[in-house]
Write an enzyme that holds these catalytic residues in place. Structure first.
Site, mmCIF file in Angstrom:
data_model
loop_
_atom_site.group_PDB
_atom_site.id
_atom_site.type_symbol
_atom_site.label_atom_id
_atom_site.label_comp_id
_atom_site.label_asym_id
_atom_site.label_seq_id
_atom_site.Cartn_x
_atom_site.Cartn_y
_atom_site.Cartn_z
ATOM 1 N N CYS A 51 41.339 38.863 36.989
ATOM 2 C CA CYS A 51 41.597 40.296 36.915
ATOM 3 C C CYS A 51 42.366 40.771 38.136
ATOM 4 O O CYS A 51 42.407 40.111 39.166
ATOM 5 C CB CYS A 51 40.300 41.091 36.748
ATOM 6 S SG CYS A 51 39.109 40.948 38.088
ATOM 7 N N CYS A 52 43.009 41.936 37.977
ATOM 8 C CA CYS A 52 43.800 42.549 39.043
ATOM 9 C C CYS A 52 44.977 41.647 39.401
ATOM 10 O O CYS A 52 45.754 41.272 38.538
ATOM 11 C CB CYS A 52 42.908 42.858 40.243
ATOM 12 S SG CYS A 52 43.626 43.991 41.457
ATOM 13 N N ILE A 53 45.096 41.211 40.653
ATOM 14 C CA ILE A 53 46.213 40.380 41.090
ATOM 15 C C ILE A 53 45.976 38.901 40.802
ATOM 16 O O ILE A 53 46.923 38.104 40.803
ATOM 17 C CB ILE A 53 46.483 40.597 42.606
ATOM 18 C CG1 ILE A 53 47.804 39.930 43.059
ATOM 19 C CG2 ILE A 53 45.309 40.083 43.442
ATOM 20 C CD1 ILE A 53 49.048 40.486 42.419
#
Length: 224
Positions: A135-137
């Site tokens: 998730c995210c980066i």
């Protein structure tokens, strides 16, 4: 028998380690699903330490394993001791620690290197046909290590809601497919068993990020 999931952290704090809300959401959703999990982190020095009040680097030194232990409530294991055969799936929450400590994406972008222990772990889970949640980066790790994979980091058009949309372009430059998704949605690459969601790549309310990570965990467990 309860499934077992390995979670890799990259420190403690959005600007130089794991994003705390994302990490907590992962652990809460795994706990609610009755999953046994173990938290891992590499025993390395952080790239740098950031003052989270000012956003500026500090002169002190900190270690990724010790900082990650703050989130894990002290129950932390050195990444070098992770045995892929003992786990059904892997999750790596986001935060700039992914781009600074687990890889050099923060300074080199698509030309980055990935920490050897992280590279070996991701590739081993993938080779074992075991699902990986990112998730995210952290989906950039898959883009760097798994040729032609499909991921999402949210939207590929920069605006106030999507300030990090340029990451999608870098993913495409690596020869991978980026799929636009909203914060509460996930993308599942069924071929590579990758489940990704954008989390704080979007300027969205905390509860929406929490729900998106819940959807990621749910989708991951469905294919584990």
């Amino acid at each position: 028998m309860s499934r077992k999931v390995a979670v890799i952290l990259s420190g403690c704090g959005v600007f130089d380690g794991s994003e705390i809300h994302e990490s907590s959401a992962v652990l809460v959703h795994l706990s609610r699903a009755g999953v046994q999990y173990t938290v891992f982190a590499p025993n390395i020095e952080q790239m740098h330490v950031v003052d989270h009040v000012t956003g500026q680097p500090m002169t002190e030194k900190r270690w990724v394993l010790k900082e990650s232990a703050r989130i894990a409530r002290g129950k932390i294991t050195d990444l070098k001791d992770l045995k892929v055969s003992e786990y059904d799936a892997l999750i790596i929450p986001g935060g700039f620690g992914v781009a600074k400590n687990l890889s050099s994406w923060a300074v080199q972008g698509k030309d980055c290197s990935v920490l050897k222990a992280v590279e070996e772990t991701v590739k081993s889970f993938h080779a074992s046909n075991k699902p990986i949640g990112l998730c995210c980066i952290s989906p950039v790790l898959a883009a760097k290590l798994i040729p032609g994979c499909e991921v999402t980091v949210g939207c590929d058009t920069e605006c106030e809601k999507w300030p990090h949309a340029g990451t999608a372009a870098a993913i495409k430059q690596l020869g991978c497919k980026h799929v636009n998704k909203q914060v509460n949605e996930v993308h599942v690459d069924t071929k590579n068993k990758l489940v990704t969601t954008c989390a704080f790549m979007s300027n969205s309310p905390l509860h929406e990020v929490y729900d998106g990570i819940g959807a990621m965990v749910k989708a991951l467990l469905e294919i584990a």
